[in-house]
Write a protein that holds these residues in place. Sequence first.
Motif, PDB file in Angstrom:
ATOM      1  N   THR A  70      53.600  37.885  57.684  1.00 19.58           N
ATOM      2  CA  THR A  70      55.090  37.471  58.003  1.00 19.58           C
ATOM      3  C   THR A  70      56.118  38.244  58.852  1.00 19.58           C
ATOM      4  O   THR A  70      55.674  39.236  59.112  1.00 19.58           O
ATOM      5  CB  THR A  70      55.820  37.495  56.500  1.00 19.58           C
ATOM      6  OG1 THR A  70      55.961  38.833  55.912  1.00 19.58           O
ATOM      7  CG2 THR A  70      54.699  36.928  55.354  1.00 19.58           C
ATOM      8  N   ALA A 115      56.014  36.771  63.538  1.00 17.31           N
ATOM      9  CA  ALA A 115      55.034  37.591  62.417  1.00 17.31           C
ATOM     10  C   ALA A 115      53.896  38.470  63.157  1.00 17.31           C
ATOM     11  O   ALA A 115      52.987  38.698  62.680  1.00 17.31           O
ATOM     12  CB  ALA A 115      54.352  36.345  61.562  1.00 17.31           C
ATOM     13  N   PRO A 122      54.412  42.034  59.477  1.00 17.51           N
ATOM     14  CA  PRO A 122      53.575  41.367  60.840  1.00 17.51           C
ATOM     15  C   PRO A 122      52.355  41.620  60.756  1.00 17.51           C
ATOM     16  O   PRO A 122      51.839  42.795  60.421  1.00 17.51           O
ATOM     17  CB  PRO A 122      54.490  41.809  61.767  1.00 17.51           C
ATOM     18  CG  PRO A 122      55.224  43.008  61.431  1.00 17.51           C
ATOM     19  CD  PRO A 122      55.286  42.889  59.909  1.00 17.51           C
TER      20      PRO A 122
END
Length: 158
Positions: A78, A30, A82
């Motif tokens: 995520t 991430a 990221p």
Amino acid sequence: MHKLLLVGPTGSGKTHRLQHLAAAHAADPAATTWAIDPHAELVGADRRTDFDGAAQMLADALALIDERTGRSEEHIPTAAEPRVLILIDDADDLMARHEPTCGQLHRLATTGRRAAVHTALTAQSTTLQAWRLAELRDHYLNPATAEHLPRRHSGDED
């Protein structure tokens, strides 16, 4: 780490430390690493430019911050969206050559945390003449975010 400043003379290991940060960041699915790298020494960055492309990279980071903070109070990284770590080697030299980057870096320092956009800079000088903007220098030059590397490390490139 939201922001980090590594200060030291040539040969003190500043660039080497940035390389370690990039490697550690690469292990996180991430996370992504961008680098403003005038000497092409930072391996492992997902996106890299020299000083000539620095203003555009910083503008892209600021646009990302605007987009993320427009959607939510605080961005949760995520794999699809990221955390961004921007490594800037010789930031004092960058600001001396490209003055508009001072304002961009100041905005990154003050707004990046909520959007999961972080910065790690190296510099040889912390003088106001080198940093151009006192507010920017003050954001980075404090005990929580600045690390001084006073001696040379044999075998380490700066």
